[in-house]
Design a protein around this motif. Sequence first.
Motif, PDB file in Angstrom:
ATOM      1  N   VAL A   1      15.405  26.883  10.331  1.00  0.00           N
ATOM      2  CA  VAL A   1      14.372  27.879  10.578  1.00  0.00           C
ATOM      3  C   VAL A   1      15.052  29.235  10.782  1.00  0.00           C
ATOM      4  CG1 VAL A   1      12.536  28.637  12.129  1.00  0.00           C
ATOM      5  CG2 VAL A   1      12.812  26.198  11.615  1.00  0.00           C
ATOM      6  N   ILE A   2      14.590  30.255  10.057  1.00  0.00           N
ATOM      7  CA  ILE A   2      15.170  31.588  10.164  1.00  0.00           C
ATOM      8  C   ILE A   2      14.103  32.568  10.635  1.00  0.00           C
ATOM      9  CG2 ILE A   2      16.073  33.543   8.836  1.00  0.00           C
ATOM     10  CD1 ILE A   2      17.760  31.689   7.261  1.00  0.00           C
ATOM     11  N   PHE A   3      14.463  33.375  11.651  1.00  0.00           N
ATOM     12  CA  PHE A   3      13.557  34.398  12.175  1.00  0.00           C
ATOM     13  C   PHE A   3      14.157  35.769  11.906  1.00  0.00           C
ATOM     14  CE2 PHE A   3      12.580  37.066  16.030  1.00  0.00           C
ATOM     15  CZ  PHE A   3      11.305  37.430  15.620  1.00  0.00           C
ATOM     16  N   ILE A   4      13.393  36.619  11.243  1.00  0.00           N
ATOM     17  CA  ILE A   4      13.831  37.987  10.945  1.00  0.00           C
ATOM     18  C   ILE A   4      13.108  38.931  11.888  1.00  0.00           C
ATOM     19  CG2 ILE A   4      14.017  39.777   9.183  1.00  0.00           C
ATOM     20  CD1 ILE A   4      15.688  37.193   8.709  1.00  0.00           C
ATOM     21  N   GLU A   5      13.846  39.530  12.822  1.00  0.00           N
ATOM     22  CA  GLU A   5      13.231  40.339  13.876  1.00  0.00           C
ATOM     23  C   GLU A   5      12.770  41.699  13.376  1.00  0.00           C
ATOM     24  OE1 GLU A   5      14.281  41.909  18.399  1.00  0.00           O
ATOM     25  OE2 GLU A   5      15.751  40.760  17.245  1.00  0.00           O
ATOM     26  N   ASN A   6      13.513  42.314  12.444  1.00  0.00           N
ATOM     27  CA  ASN A   6      13.141  43.640  11.932  1.00  0.00           C
ATOM     28  C   ASN A   6      13.328  43.670  10.423  1.00  0.00           C
ATOM     29  OD1 ASN A   6      12.546  46.292  11.462  1.00  0.00           O
ATOM     30  ND2 ASN A   6      14.307  47.142  12.551  1.00  0.00           N
ATOM     31  N   ALA A  56       4.680  43.529   6.759  1.00  0.00           N
ATOM     32  CA  ALA A  56       5.220  42.718   7.861  1.00  0.00           C
ATOM     33  C   ALA A  56       6.348  43.447   8.569  1.00  0.00           C
ATOM     34  CB  ALA A  56       5.714  41.382   7.339  1.00  0.00           C
ATOM     35  N   ARG A  57       6.344  43.357   9.868  1.00  0.00           N
ATOM     36  CA  ARG A  57       7.435  43.914  10.662  1.00  0.00           C
ATOM     37  C   ARG A  57       8.524  42.870  10.895  1.00  0.00           C
ATOM     38  NH1 ARG A  57       7.969  47.993  14.690  1.00  0.00           N
ATOM     39  NH2 ARG A  57       9.559  47.474  16.224  1.00  0.00           N
ATOM     40  N   CYS A  58       8.108  41.626  11.113  1.00  0.00           N
ATOM     41  CA  CYS A  58       9.045  40.535  11.301  1.00  0.00           C
ATOM     42  C   CYS A  58       8.414  39.258  10.761  1.00  0.00           C
ATOM     43  CB  CYS A  58       9.438  40.376  12.761  1.00  0.00           C
ATOM     44  SG  CYS A  58       8.067  40.468  13.922  1.00  0.00           S
ATOM     45  N   PHE A  59       9.245  38.271  10.448  1.00  0.00           N
ATOM     46  CA  PHE A  59       8.694  37.036   9.881  1.00  0.00           C
ATOM     47  C   PHE A  59       9.613  35.857  10.147  1.00  0.00           C
ATOM     48  CE2 PHE A  59      11.000  39.073   6.323  1.00  0.00           C
ATOM     49  CZ  PHE A  59      11.820  38.034   5.868  1.00  0.00           C
ATOM     50  N   PHE A  84       8.392  25.645   1.622  1.00  0.00           N
ATOM     51  CA  PHE A  84       8.635  26.256   2.927  1.00  0.00           C
ATOM     52  C   PHE A  84       7.325  26.846   3.465  1.00  0.00           C
ATOM     53  CE2 PHE A  84       9.435  29.573  -0.193  1.00  0.00           C
ATOM     54  CZ  PHE A  84       8.820  30.710   0.346  1.00  0.00           C
ATOM     55  N   ILE A  85       7.327  27.049   4.770  1.00  0.00           N
ATOM     56  CA  ILE A  85       6.200  27.717   5.443  1.00  0.00           C
ATOM     57  C   ILE A  85       6.674  29.107   5.848  1.00  0.00           C
ATOM     58  CG2 ILE A  85       4.687  27.712   7.472  1.00  0.00           C
ATOM     59  CD1 ILE A  85       4.894  24.622   7.389  1.00  0.00           C
ATOM     60  N   TYR A  86       5.839  30.108   5.573  1.00  0.00           N
ATOM     61  CA  TYR A  86       6.161  31.498   5.898  1.00  0.00           C
ATOM     62  C   TYR A  86       5.079  32.047   6.827  1.00  0.00           C
ATOM     63  CZ  TYR A  86       6.207  36.605   5.214  1.00  0.00           C
ATOM     64  OH  TYR A  86       6.199  37.961   5.400  1.00  0.00           O
ATOM     65  N   GLY A  87       5.484  32.778   7.884  1.00  0.00           N
ATOM     66  CA  GLY A  87       4.531  33.447   8.766  1.00  0.00           C
ATOM     67  C   GLY A  87       5.075  34.799   9.176  1.00  0.00           C
ATOM     68  N   ASP A  88       4.208  35.813   9.281  1.00  0.00           N
ATOM     69  CA  ASP A  88       4.705  37.140   9.667  1.00  0.00           C
ATOM     70  C   ASP A  88       3.801  37.810  10.695  1.00  0.00           C
ATOM     71  OD1 ASP A  88       2.528  38.359   8.306  1.00  0.00           O
ATOM     72  OD2 ASP A  88       3.682  38.671   6.482  1.00  0.00           O
TER      73      ASP A  88
END
Length: 496
Positions: free
Chosen positions: A407-412, A433-436, A450-454
């Motif tokens: 799982v990868i989280f992109i903060e900015n 999107a600001r982060c996802f 994959f599942i994507y959420g932002d």
Amino acid sequence: MNQLNFERSPKADATLALLWERVRRRGDMPGFTRAINAILASMRGEDEADFSMAETVLSDPVLTQKVLRLANSGMYSAFGQRINTVSKAILVLGTEAIGHLALGLKLIEELSKSTPDSLQAQIEMEKAVLAGMVAHQVAAQARVKDAEEAVVCSILHSLGRMMVTFYLPEQWVLLQQAGGAGGEDAAAHAQLGLPLEQIGRATAEHWGLPRNLIAGMRRVEPGERGEQFGHDDWLAALGTMASQTADSLWHDEDTGADEVQKIAESFAPMIGIEPDSIVGAIEKAKEEAAADLSIAPLANPPEKRAREAAATRMREAGNKILMSGVADMRDAAAGATPGQMMSMAIETAYHGLSFTRAFGFLRSRRDGKYTAKIGLGDHAKALLPQLAFDDAYDPNVFFAALGSDRVIFIENARDPKFSSKLPDWWKASLQEARCFVIIPLCTHGEPVGFIYGDWDDRYPTVYLSQTEFAMLNDLRGLVVKTVERRQQAEAAALRT
């Protein structure tokens, strides 16, 4: 009972009728009326068998300690005599002083732990608590024996503002539109038919508070003491000063100290102590607030603190949704199809993490593409046709997540240095999107989707806790197991 001194009008009657209806439906400020009923009954000496002051005090350990501490303070203790029982403390302090102490404690307790949905209601409640602390320290400097009464009056000075923001938030918006931020009081009479002060006093009468407290809720202009200046006037002056001071302290800006000095100088003749003593008392109240209440540190803007409180409540509720969703998926796993599990996973993540948008991508080996098959949130349905890309490797963050199976989280996502890691299809469709977060779905080392959420700008600060990462991993593990079971069944069918 003290009668409210304002001209009644149909608009005023309508405002109060709406307020009482909202109170009836939603309930009085959490638990407060239940607490004050026993206190007021004890102060009036009613039903002593069930509601004696001693019993009321002893039922609350915190209040018991405060009563004994007050009775043994230098202001009340005589010849060093130690008071060890509440019953003796009542003889020394009197039921009124203890009643006011109990009322102030219950008000602060309820307001401090209350978490209204409205940002403005949270601000007004915390300001009221701060005003009570200021009043307590100033009254202590004045060496008066009715300091607890002054605390209650000072907290109640903001009662009208609290009631409107808590129960009539749509009316508060209209007041701000008419008078501007900070000008709500000036706009209230025209908009609601009566001033906010009178709404507070009407509420106090509705609760059955004593006449002296209601009289002390008046807002007064600073000046010299007149010939008819009495105890109610002193309470009103201290309450007004404390409320104005709480407003000035709130943002802890550079101009705050000058403003506090001006308030102290203007009210000193009415309160009866020197301006420097008032300023010193206010500093003690500020330290007390920073140590004991959620207001600390005062330098934090109230909007930020209230947003953080709201975010905490949202996160706690979201984690419950994630846990329940994962539990539902476990229950359904044995008989559900991969598509059904994918739908449950997306719905759980979307609601549990408050995504702006969420999509489920599946890989088609035959077409050599990843394509979004399901979407939730803002304009998700309209975006679905645009969300497809080739499965041939490309050095971007999505293939990094799929390759690592983590799982990868992109903060900015808007960091210019990160732009090269974002694919063109994302920049063309999801750039708001600001982060996802990317939740890869892989079987035997091969990605199947994959599942994507932002989150957009409505969520300026987002982070994922270890608990949330763990639940997302549980969620994707359940989807993957269902896919693996389908793959095994298809392989077995081919062999036969």
